[in-house]
Design an enzyme around this catalytic site. Structure first.
Site, PDB file in Angstrom:
ATOM      1  N   HIS A 157      66.031 -40.450  -4.842  1.00 55.16           N
ATOM      2  CA  HIS A 157      65.388 -41.115  -3.699  1.00 55.16           C
ATOM      3  C   HIS A 157      64.019 -41.686  -4.086  1.00 55.16           C
ATOM      4  O   HIS A 157      63.197 -41.956  -3.209  1.00 55.16           O
ATOM      5  CB  HIS A 157      65.209 -40.138  -2.546  1.00 55.16           C
ATOM      6  CG  HIS A 157      66.455 -39.424  -2.145  1.00 55.16           C
ATOM      7  ND1 HIS A 157      67.576 -40.099  -1.731  1.00 55.16           N
ATOM      8  CD2 HIS A 157      66.774 -38.108  -2.110  1.00 55.16           C
ATOM      9  CE1 HIS A 157      68.537 -39.222  -1.431  1.00 55.16           C
ATOM     10  NE2 HIS A 157      68.074 -38.013  -1.671  1.00 55.16           N
ATOM     11  N   HIS A 186      72.354 -40.012   1.084  1.00 57.91           N
ATOM     12  CA  HIS A 186      73.228 -39.585  -0.005  1.00 57.91           C
ATOM     13  C   HIS A 186      74.591 -40.241   0.122  1.00 57.91           C
ATOM     14  O   HIS A 186      75.570 -39.795  -0.461  1.00 57.91           O
ATOM     15  CB  HIS A 186      73.412 -38.067   0.014  1.00 57.91           C
ATOM     16  CG  HIS A 186      72.146 -37.303   0.157  1.00 57.91           C
ATOM     17  ND1 HIS A 186      71.674 -36.864   1.366  1.00 57.91           N
ATOM     18  CD2 HIS A 186      71.241 -36.933  -0.768  1.00 57.91           C
ATOM     19  CE1 HIS A 186      70.528 -36.236   1.173  1.00 57.91           C
ATOM     20  NE2 HIS A 186      70.241 -36.263  -0.094  1.00 57.91           N
TER      21      HIS A 186
END
Lengths: 331, 331
Positions: free
Chosen positions: A56, A218
């Site tokens: 991320h 995700h």
């Protein structure tokens, strides 16, 4: 799988070595997997620790520095950091005024941060945890009870970090973090999936000309798959969902238009133009904004929009100086 | 074609509207397609103007601000801006001390900037042009006579911009820009192609498991296509090519590890770790560095490495404060 990596198993350690070499302001342990402000611990200052799965970036390690986080604990790609790692980060930055854990609401993160907090308290370090659950797209899921923590995490880390830098105590810093989370909503859209290096296969598949509304960071399922839409329609879908959950009319808002990792900046600005127009058209005032890839999902194409209803105090803290690898400004 | 756009024909104007809405420090004309510092013209200051095809964001408009460019003229995607547009940008920022045109070496850009300079001189505005041709990969090509201008453009704009901000005259600012270009080399690698919105098809094709060494920022052919390699091998290929053209041993260097637009930050840091190790292993000292997507090629995956052999004066100018949408630091 076309990735700029050496081997799937080395992705996180290699990236941490790069982070260490690039940023002398950070103390990086590529083996123990902690990223700490070089000037930590700061005696008397509440320390902020966050973490979560890697993939991320720049979240969270790129937000370690003056006015934001004191430490980050990056797990494997899309995998929670382990308790020992979070504990090590916590103890490295503890300056005697307690530690705030900022935890995105995923079951693994919640569990491992809780265990780390218990271990820290065994060593007489006071820890308060704040959950971030800003994503309005879905309730509950494979990884989450309740809502997911996504783009709003940046707002929580920036604003709580500014307050801690000013010398506020743990209770006040935690309260501000909770307030930001309560006033923030996010919604993401995927135009393409992403591939976890160790898996070698996309986390999900999209048909030709299909996009996913409400995607998780995700690649968790969102609300629905729909035919490709224009940037303005995508932004409308995201902001309509946010506005239904937290009306924006009459509010001064902080907006993040966030690239998911594989979407170029020119498209993020196209989305921002649509978002600013939508918000102004629905009675909100865009007081502050940020456009860029800040909370990404590997090479996923798409964007996430996060909106925070500001107060004068939150605006003041947002504007406070920050000096991190990924977010930097002064006054 | 999975893009966050409204319509191919509107990409540049829509993105400029987003840029305008996001950055009050800029004066943006989405129709005339100029991006100008809001405080321009600055009387007595040499003004810096750059431009080129869109699709390389944040280059150039994201570098408009204190200590860098005074204006940018963004063309259509991968297409040179027209002379009238460059002229408008030039006249908007001219403060009586002359204007420096920073031109990447592509035939269309060279021609249109030359015409704009002639038009400006008809209006008694002195213009000096500096060509950037830092890419060692290939000599001559479909778009270029000589070498292409790529990642090193950022170094030229930052360092010349700092000198102009200090009040140096046009001759000195132009000389510094040329010096940076002469001391800089770049080499790019593509892991995937990109698609110009108006074309709807990738600019080139790569076989499964194939990458292209020496790629241009518009997808122009590089040196060779090879089987997929590790990040360390890719970095070795790039730095070997750079070092063969400009030896780095004994030098203090500034390094840019640049994401091409579709490669996530975690991979850029993996490449930076390899680049820093390579350079130190070959006798260079990495004195300054930058990691991120600064000179992109739409959603192309891959990276470009740029290396500048610093002097104490160039280091000082690199460190000088800069305040633009994409590059920001103070001292």
């Amino acid at each position: 799988m076309r990735k700029l990596i050496n081997a799937p198993a080395d992705v996180v350690a290699d990236a941490l070595r790069g982070l260490a070499a690039a940023h002398p302001s950070l103390r990086v342990d590529p083996v123990g997997r902690t990223v700490v402000r070089a000037d930590a611990p700061r005696p008397g200052k509440v320390a902020l620790v966050s973490g979560g799965g890697s993939g991320h970036e720049p979240l969270h390690a790129g937000f370690v520095g003056h006015g934001m986080l004191d430490a980050a604990a990056p797990g494997e790609v899309f995998t929670s950091p382990v308790p020992d790692q979070i504990l090590a980060a916590t103890l490295a930055v503890h300056g005697g005024a307690g530690v705030l854990h900022i935890v995105k609401n995923y079951s693994g993160d919640v569990l491992n941060f809780r265990l780390a907090a218990e271990l820290a308290e065994d060593e007489d370090v006071e820890v308060v945890s704040v959950l971030v659950d800003d994503d309005v797209a879905v309730e509950d899921g494979a990884r989450t009870a309740g809502r997911r923590g996504t783009g709003g995490t940046l707002f929580v880390e920036k604003i709580a970090g500014a307050l801690a830098e000013e010398g506020a105590d743990l209770e006040r810093v935690a309260a501000a973090a909770r307030e930001v989370n309560e006033r923030t909503r996010s919604f993401g859209v995927a135009l393409s999936p992403c591939t976890v290096p160790a898996a070698g296969e996309p986390t999900f598949r999209l048909g030709e000309d299909e996009i996913e509304l409400g995607i998780g960071i995700h690649g968790e399922p969102g609300r629905e798959r729909v035919a490709a839409m224009t940037a303005a329609e995508i932004v409308d879908a995201a902001l309509t969902a946010i506005d239904a959950d937290m009306p924006v009319r009459g509010a001064e808002v902080l907006v993040l238009v966030n690239g998911m990792g594989g979407t170029p900046l020119i498209e993020q600005y196209i989305a921002y133009a649509a978002a600013a127009a939508w918000l102004e058209g629905h009675g909100a005032t865009v007081a502050r904004r940020l456009v860029g890839p800040y909370v990404t999902s590997l090479e996923m194409a798409g964007c996430m929009i996060s909106v925070c209803r500001l107060t004068p105090e939150l605006t003041r803290l947002w504007d406070a100086p920050v000096e991190t690898p990924a977010l930097r400004w002064g006054r």
